[in-house]
Write a protein that holds these residues in place. Structure first.
Motif, PDB file in Angstrom:
ATOM      1  N   LEU A   6      -3.580   5.398  -0.172  1.00 23.42           N
ATOM      2  CA  LEU A   6      -3.973   5.983   1.053  1.00 23.42           C
ATOM      3  C   LEU A   6      -4.809   7.147   0.554  1.00 23.42           C
ATOM      4  O   LEU A   6      -5.880   7.709   1.109  1.00 23.42           O
ATOM      5  CB  LEU A   6      -2.973   6.523   2.050  1.00 23.42           C
ATOM      6  CG  LEU A   6      -2.433   5.063   2.534  1.00 23.42           C
ATOM      7  CD1 LEU A   6      -1.108   5.665   3.541  1.00 23.42           C
ATOM      8  CD2 LEU A   6      -3.414   4.390   3.449  1.00 23.42           C
TER       9      LEU A   6
ATOM     10  N   PHE B 112      -5.544  -1.020   5.186  1.00 18.54           N
ATOM     11  CA  PHE B 112      -5.606   0.486   4.549  1.00 18.54           C
ATOM     12  C   PHE B 112      -5.599   1.247   5.998  1.00 18.54           C
ATOM     13  O   PHE B 112      -4.934   2.159   6.111  1.00 18.54           O
ATOM     14  CB  PHE B 112      -6.862   0.858   3.734  1.00 18.54           C
ATOM     15  CG  PHE B 112      -6.398   0.614   2.376  1.00 18.54           C
ATOM     16  CD1 PHE B 112      -5.613   1.726   1.697  1.00 18.54           C
ATOM     17  CD2 PHE B 112      -6.485  -0.495   1.763  1.00 18.54           C
ATOM     18  CE1 PHE B 112      -5.522   1.594   0.455  1.00 18.54           C
ATOM     19  CE2 PHE B 112      -6.042  -0.659   0.319  1.00 18.54           C
ATOM     20  CZ  PHE B 112      -5.572   0.428  -0.431  1.00 18.54           C
TER      21      PHE B 112
ATOM     22  N   ILE C  30       0.757  -1.169  -0.009  1.00 18.58           N
ATOM     23  CA  ILE C  30       0.113  -0.157   0.073  1.00 18.58           C
ATOM     24  C   ILE C  30       0.770   1.387   0.023  1.00 18.58           C
ATOM     25  O   ILE C  30       1.551   1.405   0.857  1.00 18.58           O
ATOM     26  CB  ILE C  30      -0.936   0.195   1.255  1.00 18.58           C
ATOM     27  CG1 ILE C  30      -2.020  -1.204   1.140  1.00 18.58           C
ATOM     28  CG2 ILE C  30      -1.739   1.026   1.383  1.00 18.58           C
ATOM     29  CD1 ILE C  30      -2.717  -1.461   2.393  1.00 18.58           C
TER      30      ILE C  30
END
Length: 351
Positions: A43, A329, A38
């Motif tokens: 994000l 996340f 990620i």
């Protein structure tokens, strides 16, 4: 056959969806993705629906940092075999526009970058159990390379490209402001280039500790020690090169203040309109260089991980299975706890 994917529909609206398994063409390879990292841009999509003018306008499979194993190859492909661990280069320049012809592929006018909402339709990303890509986009790893380390090839390539914007770092004093995943990797590439001294700053203890493991000689937690950079501001500055990885106005000012006259600031962090002290740039004759993505550096990043020249392990944080992508996340967004969080696919449970 079907394949699952992490698809973003809007802010915090991340869904696990079933899609048709992609079909392999003559020049393609099919990859069973095992780990996807990620990134900061992921994000921004998740938390804000985009960044700057780039907005999510339709469902998009996220992710552009991934590694997996080849499960099928197209006709006549003999450069890679099934079972090989590979990283996927998400950057696909057109090869024929004016910038590609000039060797400036990172500025391609028709760039297709996997997991990007810049274009419409969006370029679908790599947080999918099965992906098909041109064979030119895959780079093979040695058998003993951990999967999550292989998935760090893309951010390492970003930092190798950033290093290429700076003068030779051998024997130089280097400052890195912002010690997140990119900042810590900038520490590593500066160490690899033979920097004499590397100082890294951040506002959190955890990134500071990672930067130390990546090769920083000294670290400064500016939240705990606001004057920690003061010794480096004397005599018009002490550093030859600064990699600014936070995009914070305060960090930019610190970097420019700490640079020696005719030093180089490499702007790595991305934000909107950010104030910069032009007087320092002018009076100290500072060179300011932007840096954007990578091209040939992706292959160099794979080679650095293969050869153990650069160890990416310190930036790797706990991982989450695809079924818990939403939790992944959330974890990745907590800079006090996480650096590089990976989502795991196809039943892979980690190295």
């Amino acid at each position: 056959m079907t394949s699952r994917a992490c698809v973003l529909h809007g802010i915090h609206d991340l869904r696990l969806e079933t899609q048709s398994e992609p079909v392999t063409g003559p020049g393609d390879v099919k990859i069973a993705v095992l780990a996807g990292g990620i990134c900061g841009s992921d994000l921004h999509y998740f938390d804000h629906g985009g960044f700057g003018p780039v907005r999510v306008r339709e469902p998009i499979a996220m992710g552009h940092e991934a590694a997996g194993r080849v499960v099928e190859t197209g006709e006549s492909i003999d450069t890679i075999q099934t079972g090989s661990l590979v990283a996927i280069n998400p950057s696909q320049p057109c090869g024929h526009c004016v910038y590609c012809r000039e060797g400036k592929q990172v500025h391609c006018l028709e760039m297709r970058f996997m997991g990007s909402a810049y274009r419409l339709p969006h370029e679908q990303g790599l947080f999918r159990e099965q992906v098909v890509v041109p064979v030119s986009q895959v780079h093979r790893f040695n058998r003993d390379v951990p999967v999550r380390a292989a998935a760090c090839a893309e951010p390492l390539a970003v930092c190798l490209h950033a290093r290429a914007q700076a003068p030779d770092l051998a024997g130089k004093r280097v400052l890195v402001t912002g010690a997140g995943p990119i900042g810590s990797l900038c520490v590593a590439v500066a160490r690899d280039a033979g920097a004499a001294e590397i100082v890294a700053t951040d506002l959190q203890a955890m990134p500071i500790s990672v930067a130390e493991r990546m090769g920083a000689d000294k670290t400064v937690n500016l939240a705990a020690e606001p004057g920690g950079l003061d010794p480096y501001k004397t005599d018009k500055g002490q550093f030859d090169v600064a990699f600014e990885c936070s995009a914070s106005a305060a960090a930019i000012r610190d970097a420019l203040t700490c640079l020696r006259p005719r030093g180089t600031l490499v702007a790595v962090g991305v934000a909107g309109d950010t104030p910069m002290p032009l007087n320092l740039i002018v009076s100290k004759e500072i060179t300011v260089r932007g840096t954007h993505r990578f091209h040939g550096e992706f292959a160099a990043a794979v080679e650095a991980i293969n050869s153990r020249t650069i160890d990416v392990a310190p930036i790797i944080s706990p991982s989450f299975p695809i079924e818990k992508a939403h939790d992944a996340f959330k974890e990745a967004g907590d800079r006090a706890r996480a650096m590089k969080v990976h989502i795991l696919f196809n039943g892979y449970t980690g190295d």
